[in-house]
Design a protein around this motif. Sequence first.
Motif, mmCIF file in Angstrom:
data_model
loop_
_atom_site.group_PDB
_atom_site.id
_atom_site.type_symbol
_atom_site.label_atom_id
_atom_site.label_comp_id
_atom_site.label_asym_id
_atom_site.label_seq_id
_atom_site.Cartn_x
_atom_site.Cartn_y
_atom_site.Cartn_z
ATOM 1 N N UNK A 177 -59.953 17.070 -25.711
ATOM 2 C CA UNK A 177 -60.581 16.123 -26.623
ATOM 3 C C UNK A 177 -60.166 16.454 -28.049
ATOM 4 N N UNK A 178 -60.403 15.506 -28.945
ATOM 5 C CA UNK A 178 -60.070 15.741 -30.345
ATOM 6 C C UNK A 178 -60.878 16.915 -30.906
ATOM 7 N N UNK A 193 -59.416 24.373 -32.454
ATOM 8 C CA UNK A 193 -58.296 25.308 -32.427
ATOM 9 C C UNK A 193 -57.572 25.348 -33.763
ATOM 10 N N UNK A 194 -57.483 24.198 -34.417
ATOM 11 C CA UNK A 194 -56.816 24.146 -35.716
ATOM 12 C C UNK A 194 -57.607 24.925 -36.757
ATOM 13 N N UNK A 237 -67.543 17.324 -22.422
ATOM 14 C CA UNK A 237 -67.157 16.632 -23.652
ATOM 15 C C UNK A 237 -67.315 15.128 -23.521
ATOM 16 N N UNK A 238 -67.064 14.590 -22.323
ATOM 17 C CA UNK A 238 -67.223 13.153 -22.126
ATOM 18 C C UNK A 238 -68.685 12.748 -22.278
ATOM 19 N N UNK A 242 -48.398 26.970 -31.824
ATOM 20 C CA UNK A 242 -49.507 27.375 -32.684
ATOM 21 C C UNK A 242 -50.869 27.139 -32.026
ATOM 22 N N UNK A 243 -51.056 25.952 -31.478
ATOM 23 C CA UNK A 243 -52.349 25.623 -30.881
ATOM 24 C C UNK A 243 -52.449 26.032 -29.414
ATOM 25 N N UNK A 244 -51.317 26.462 -28.832
ATOM 26 C CA UNK A 244 -51.300 26.914 -27.428
ATOM 27 C C UNK A 244 -51.738 25.810 -26.470
ATOM 28 N N UNK A 245 -51.270 24.610 -26.721
ATOM 29 C CA UNK A 245 -51.585 23.473 -25.851
ATOM 30 C C UNK A 245 -50.280 22.932 -25.296
#
Length: 720
Positions: free
Chosen positions: A96-97, A103-104, A624-625, A84-87
């Motif tokens: 990262x969260x 994506x969700x 992101x960091x 679903x999330x393609x990860x």
Amino acid sequence: MMLSEFFELVQFLFVVTFTTFLFNCVDTMSSSPTGHQQCTQRIQENSWIIFLLIMAATFWVYRLIKVFCNILSYWEIRQFYIKALKIRMDELCNFTWQEVQSRLINLQREQQMCIHKKELTELDIYHRILRFKNYMVAMVNKSLLPVQLQLPLLGDVVFLTQGLKYNFELILFWGPGSLFQNKWNLHPKYKRAGNRLELAQQLSRVILLMGLANLLLCPFILVWQVLYAFFSYTEVIRREPGSLGARRWSLYGRLYLRHFNELDHELHGRLGRGYKPVTKYMNSFTSPLLTVLAKNVAFFSGSVLAVLIALTVYDEDVLTVQHILTAITVLGVVITITRSFIPDEHMVWCPEQLLQCVLAHIHYMPDHWKGNANKSETRDEMAQLFQYKAVFILEELLSPIVTPFILIFLLRNKSLEIIDFFRNFTVEVLGVGDICSFAQMDIRRHGNPQWMSEGQTEASVYQQAENGKTELSLMHFTIKNPRWQPPQDSSVFISHLKEKVQQDAAVGPSTQLLLSEAPLCTSLLSNESATAGPDNLLASVLAHPVLTASGLPGRDRRFIPPSTAASAAASVLASLSGSQLPSRNRVHSLHPANHPESPMYCSDRTVVDSMCVSDSRIRSQTSSALHSEFASAEMSLHAIYMHEVHQQSSLPQRSSGHWQGPVPMRDLSSNTGSQLHPIHTGSISVPTPLRGWTEEEEEEEEEEEINSRSPPRQDTGSSC
């Protein structure tokens, strides 16, 4: 997660079988060739051992079934991420969260996984994940859970262990007879006020039965706790005796300091950043009496040890003397422990500034610590949040004995209050289910007028969150989720805060001045020669009032006008955010890449090497960091500013308070400079901090490494 649960089963099996072998088979197998048969016969003839093994086997089978169910759930999660999330699993560690969450949310728009609403928001996702944890944070905030004990000689003691917390959750959320009928809905009868007394009696009976069950199982749980502690810590204590003097955030501290809607990794990261400052603060306390005793004990032990070592070098046969190795080991342990009580005579700390630095990371502190950072009472109260590992182990060992009495004699008396709490502070959210209303961070319903929400809230004292929890949680969530669109009342509060920041920034020190003094400010709070950009910026705000009060000249050789931490924080926040203070349509304003011409980041007007992130460092770190680091710095600045504003306005009404019960909250900054720019709000109450422990193994190694080099000190406070 699957591997961790598998090894938990293996550990339990190992402890049971190894302990049985040690108690029944060692002497028989060493003294007789038929020792194995004698061992088996000895076990079979002991009915008590057979009973314990049956109990252990029953529990192990129960855990096995639970682990199997969890594995099925983990597999579904894995498939959801992949399909679903393609990860892919090999890429998961690089996400990262925020990226997973994005994506969700996009997936919900495309496939309508949640049929009750068209779109999921960031807050909906947090509510689903943190449903029960938000309830626990709210109950601690409102002093509802009975975790404070009155003990002879010790006085008020806080006691919250994993075992006690497990029982609280079992009774309230997911056990038989709990208030929730499933994982997302409170039972309808608890939402009606008509039968509250009957429901309170029913809950009281459930608590009584749970307490009696704990009392019945107390001997077995106690034996397990002792064995597990022995196998887990004996070798560590032998190898590093100073590890018992290491500190960790207590379980109560994690609940007391946690924001509403703060995920585990966010909380761990924030408390991790505050670990070194709070360790320095706790180590700033020394006891002259203990120091003298420790020096003399170390001298005598060292003298004897030196002689024994010299004898073993001269004649190795000395080692064959009975108990000589034991004596050498014990003396070495004694010397290590006593040296941990001897402070570094060359180290000088400023407790008020250290406490202000701690506040920047943990965001919550009681008012009466203001101006009292060098007192042992303040240190003792901080120790309830940040406890010795030895205390953590001791509380865990005592938990099976104490927990039944807390349930039977204390929690039962809170039954009616608990029923009222869940009825009054539970709301149903479409597509999410029943959640704690405090988790909505609704300023109108749960805001506190003494925390910059005056005129914006209709909450009574009973409905207000203590300690500015609603306001600080709202700012934290907004900064962590910049695309989230807050409700109207929350937007009004954020706009009001933005205006207040701009007003105070207008009369505060310039950002260029603060950044030009950043390296010197950092040196006041840290021994490290270099720090990251966000840390350097935060240090400049924390230490600026000290520099201005001391009359030190700035880089332009002119004396700096006195200012407060509030005005310094406002100046930096105004420059950081400009007209976008926690705006819902921005990518985080703290990110240097988003403001290449900002005077904060390497502009023509302000060139601060310590604040400029080099090209090579930007290439080595992801966007992101950097976003996360600067977001944390911005929240730290907001925490300092909001506490300062609250503190300064509540100063005339403040009276001396105690840690017990709701007490006025204070800011923890050291306003050594004259306060030229008074800022107003009000005062707030905070629940009683309690002593607790938590089993967070993933953090222990780093904490032990820091604390093994940091001596535990107590009793009297040093001041700068």
